[in-house]
Motif scaffolding. Structure first.
Motif, PDB file in Angstrom:
ATOM      1  N   LEU A 118       0.835  -1.205   0.000  1.00  0.00           N
ATOM      2  CA  LEU A 118       0.000   0.000   0.000  1.00  0.00           C
ATOM      3  C   LEU A 118       0.868   1.252   0.000  1.00  0.00           C
ATOM      4  N   ASP A 119       0.579   2.138  -0.916  1.00  0.00           N
ATOM      5  CA  ASP A 119       1.276   3.424  -0.997  1.00  0.00           C
ATOM      6  C   ASP A 119       0.224   4.520  -1.136  1.00  0.00           C
ATOM      7  N   ALA A 120       0.218   5.457  -0.207  1.00  0.00           N
ATOM      8  CA  ALA A 120      -0.748   6.561  -0.241  1.00  0.00           C
ATOM      9  C   ALA A 120      -0.008   7.863   0.012  1.00  0.00           C
ATOM     10  N   ARG A 121      -0.251   8.836  -0.852  1.00  0.00           N
ATOM     11  CA  ARG A 121       0.445  10.119  -0.708  1.00  0.00           C
ATOM     12  C   ARG A 121      -0.427  11.244  -1.253  1.00  0.00           C
ATOM     13  N   HIS A 122      -0.132  12.453  -0.795  1.00  0.00           N
ATOM     14  CA  HIS A 122      -0.845  13.646  -1.245  1.00  0.00           C
ATOM     15  C   HIS A 122       0.089  14.465  -2.115  1.00  0.00           C
ATOM     16  N   VAL A 123      -0.287  14.660  -3.393  1.00  0.00           N
ATOM     17  CA  VAL A 123       0.563  15.359  -4.348  1.00  0.00           C
ATOM     18  C   VAL A 123      -0.289  16.317  -5.175  1.00  0.00           C
ATOM     19  N   ASP A 124       0.086  17.586  -5.184  1.00  0.00           N
ATOM     20  CA  ASP A 124      -0.582  18.586  -6.038  1.00  0.00           C
ATOM     21  C   ASP A 124      -2.096  18.579  -5.876  1.00  0.00           C
ATOM     22  N   GLY A 125      -2.542  18.551  -4.640  1.00  0.00           N
ATOM     23  CA  GLY A 125      -3.973  18.615  -4.388  1.00  0.00           C
ATOM     24  C   GLY A 125      -4.729  17.330  -4.680  1.00  0.00           C
ATOM     25  N   GLU A 126      -4.003  16.218  -4.803  1.00  0.00           N
ATOM     26  CA  GLU A 126      -4.642  14.937  -5.094  1.00  0.00           C
ATOM     27  C   GLU A 126      -4.184  13.863  -4.123  1.00  0.00           C
ATOM     28  N   LEU A 127      -5.092  12.974  -3.776  1.00  0.00           N
ATOM     29  CA  LEU A 127      -4.750  11.772  -3.035  1.00  0.00           C
ATOM     30  C   LEU A 127      -4.463  10.674  -4.051  1.00  0.00           C
ATOM     31  N   ARG A 128      -3.259  10.128  -3.992  1.00  0.00           N
ATOM     32  CA  ARG A 128      -2.856   9.088  -4.932  1.00  0.00           C
ATOM     33  C   ARG A 128      -2.550   7.814  -4.153  1.00  0.00           C
ATOM     34  N   VAL A 129      -3.297   6.767  -4.445  1.00  0.00           N
ATOM     35  CA  VAL A 129      -3.183   5.504  -3.713  1.00  0.00           C
ATOM     36  C   VAL A 129      -2.950   4.367  -4.701  1.00  0.00           C
ATOM     37  N   SER A 130      -1.998   3.503  -4.382  1.00  0.00           N
ATOM     38  CA  SER A 130      -1.760   2.301  -5.181  1.00  0.00           C
ATOM     39  C   SER A 130      -1.515   1.131  -4.237  1.00  0.00           C
ATOM     40  N   ALA A 131      -1.794  -0.071  -4.707  1.00  0.00           N
ATOM     41  CA  ALA A 131      -1.621  -1.267  -3.883  1.00  0.00           C
ATOM     42  C   ALA A 131      -1.727  -2.497  -4.762  1.00  0.00           C
ATOM     43  N   THR A 132      -1.438  -3.641  -4.152  1.00  0.00           N
ATOM     44  CA  THR A 132      -1.690  -4.934  -4.776  1.00  0.00           C
ATOM     45  C   THR A 132      -2.679  -5.680  -3.898  1.00  0.00           C
ATOM     46  N   ALA A 133      -3.750  -6.157  -4.492  1.00  0.00           N
ATOM     47  CA  ALA A 133      -4.728  -6.974  -3.777  1.00  0.00           C
ATOM     48  C   ALA A 133      -4.537  -8.418  -4.222  1.00  0.00           C
ATOM     49  N   SER A 134      -4.295  -9.308  -3.254  1.00  0.00           N
ATOM     50  CA  SER A 134      -4.001 -10.700  -3.593  1.00  0.00           C
ATOM     51  C   SER A 134      -4.795 -11.662  -2.729  1.00  0.00           C
ATOM     52  N   ASP A 135      -5.456 -12.605  -3.371  1.00  0.00           N
ATOM     53  CA  ASP A 135      -6.191 -13.636  -2.644  1.00  0.00           C
ATOM     54  C   ASP A 135      -5.281 -14.808  -2.289  1.00  0.00           C
ATOM     55  N   GLY A 136      -4.178 -14.980  -3.042  1.00  0.00           N
ATOM     56  CA  GLY A 136      -3.396 -16.190  -2.862  1.00  0.00           C
ATOM     57  C   GLY A 136      -1.942 -16.044  -2.459  1.00  0.00           C
ATOM     58  N   LYS A 137      -1.363 -14.846  -2.561  1.00  0.00           N
ATOM     59  CA  LYS A 137       0.075 -14.711  -2.324  1.00  0.00           C
ATOM     60  C   LYS A 137       0.484 -15.190  -0.943  1.00  0.00           C
ATOM     61  N   MET A 138      -0.217 -14.763   0.096  1.00  0.00           N
ATOM     62  CA  MET A 138       0.165 -15.123   1.456  1.00  0.00           C
ATOM     63  C   MET A 138      -0.215 -16.558   1.792  1.00  0.00           C
ATOM     64  N   VAL A 139      -1.426 -16.950   1.426  1.00  0.00           N
ATOM     65  CA  VAL A 139      -1.910 -18.271   1.836  1.00  0.00           C
ATOM     66  C   VAL A 139      -1.226 -19.403   1.079  1.00  0.00           C
ATOM     67  N   ASN A 140      -0.695 -19.112  -0.112  1.00  0.00           N
ATOM     68  CA  ASN A 140      -0.029 -20.145  -0.902  1.00  0.00           C
ATOM     69  C   ASN A 140       1.488 -20.074  -0.848  1.00  0.00           C
ATOM     70  N   ALA A 141       2.046 -19.135  -0.102  1.00  0.00           N
ATOM     71  CA  ALA A 141       3.505 -19.003  -0.011  1.00  0.00           C
ATOM     72  C   ALA A 141       4.159 -20.255   0.554  1.00  0.00           C
ATOM     73  N   ILE A 142       3.418 -21.002   1.352  1.00  0.00           N
ATOM     74  CA  ILE A 142       3.953 -22.204   1.988  1.00  0.00           C
ATOM     75  C   ILE A 142       4.383 -23.249   0.972  1.00  0.00           C
ATOM     76  N   GLN A 143       3.834 -23.185  -0.235  1.00  0.00           N
ATOM     77  CA  GLN A 143       4.230 -24.120  -1.288  1.00  0.00           C
ATOM     78  C   GLN A 143       5.695 -23.949  -1.677  1.00  0.00           C
ATOM     79  N   ASN A 144       6.209 -22.742  -1.505  1.00  0.00           N
ATOM     80  CA  ASN A 144       7.590 -22.449  -1.892  1.00  0.00           C
ATOM     81  C   ASN A 144       8.570 -22.520  -0.729  1.00  0.00           C
ATOM     82  N   THR A 145       8.062 -22.553   0.505  1.00  0.00           N
ATOM     83  CA  THR A 145       8.955 -22.491   1.666  1.00  0.00           C
ATOM     84  C   THR A 145       8.926 -23.748   2.529  1.00  0.00           C
ATOM     85  N   SER A 146       8.007 -24.673   2.240  1.00  0.00           N
ATOM     86  CA  SER A 146       7.911 -25.891   3.029  1.00  0.00           C
ATOM     87  C   SER A 146       7.868 -27.103   2.109  1.00  0.00           C
ATOM     88  N   ALA A 147       8.807 -28.025   2.306  1.00  0.00           N
ATOM     89  CA  ALA A 147       8.872 -29.221   1.462  1.00  0.00           C
ATOM     90  C   ALA A 147       7.599 -30.052   1.561  1.00  0.00           C
TER      91      ALA A 147
END
Length: 239
Positions: A118-147
């Protein structure tokens, strides 16, 4: 929190069987594993070691409905201070903060998508927000870190598509009512068709007061699950 073993324990422990809320419990265990790479010790899991009778986590869940989780932190009972501060705390504190974020609705929020980067900042009178929304990145990370999970398929709670990401200004999503400020973020690729989406939004703040504001962001998936809220402070400086 207990020592030691680098393990995460959740019900059931008294027998090698899954609890009625195993889908949510396992999602929580997997997401905490994302931070500390601890093994999951629970009924129905590959790392279930032996029956544990009378354990507090089983009691709290069965008698009070608590989404209880036991940490076996570190590698010894009396961890040297330097190891604790340099290795144990950095891996486990973020997971505890994540647990606090979902504590009021643990069995549902943990099934929803996470708002990352999440990145949120105020620039030139505007609120600018960006992010990544993920349903699987955290819950499936175990596939890469646990045999033990290396050849497993994506977990059921992490395979839904992202359907919306909302921004709430100076208000928690649980308190939102019709007429309150809420903005829909845009999928950068223009389509809501994947389990992970990069999103952004730019809005004018000319009608909003100067000063510090809190931006709360929450994502929804195709099954209707709302995920944990991610937040950031932004200082509006109106010219």
């Amino acid at each position: 929190i207990h020592a030691f073993g680098k393990e995460l324990y959740y019900p059931w422990g008294y027998a090698d069987v899954k609890s009625p809320d195993d889908e949510a419990f396992q999602a929580l265990g997997r997401k905490l594993h994302y931070f500390n790479q601890y093994k999951l010790w629970s009924g129905g899991q590959p790392h279930y070691r032996f029956p544990v009778t009378g354990v507090a986590s089983d009691y709290m869940y069965s008698n009070m409905g608590v989404a209880s989780m036991l940490y076996e932190i570190g590698t010894r009972f009396h961890q040297p201070c330097a190891e604790f501060e340099d290795e144990i705390v950095p891996k486990n504190l973020p997971s505890l903060i994540y647990s606090a974020k979902i504590a009021h609705k643990p069995f549902s929020l943990v099934k929803g998508p996470d708002v990352l980067e999440l990145d949120a900042r105020h620039v030139d009178g505007e609120l600018r927000v960006s992010a990544t929304a993920s349903d699987g990145k955290m819950v499936n990370a175990i596939q890469n870190t646990s045999a033990e999970f290396k050849n497993s398929s994506d977990y059921p709670t992490g395979s839904q598509t992202i359907k919306a990401v909302y921004i709430y200004l100076d208000q928690h999503p649980d308190d939102w009512q019709e007429g309150d400020i809420r903005w829909d973020m845009d999928a950068i690729d223009g389509k809501w068709d994947a389990s992970e989406e990069s999103v952004r939004l730019t809005v004018s703040t000319k009608d909003l007061p100067s000063g510090k504001h809190i931006v709360n962001v929450q994502a929804m998936d195709s099954l209707g699950y709302a995920g944990p809220v991610s937040s950031a402070f932004v200082n509006f400086v109106q010219e």
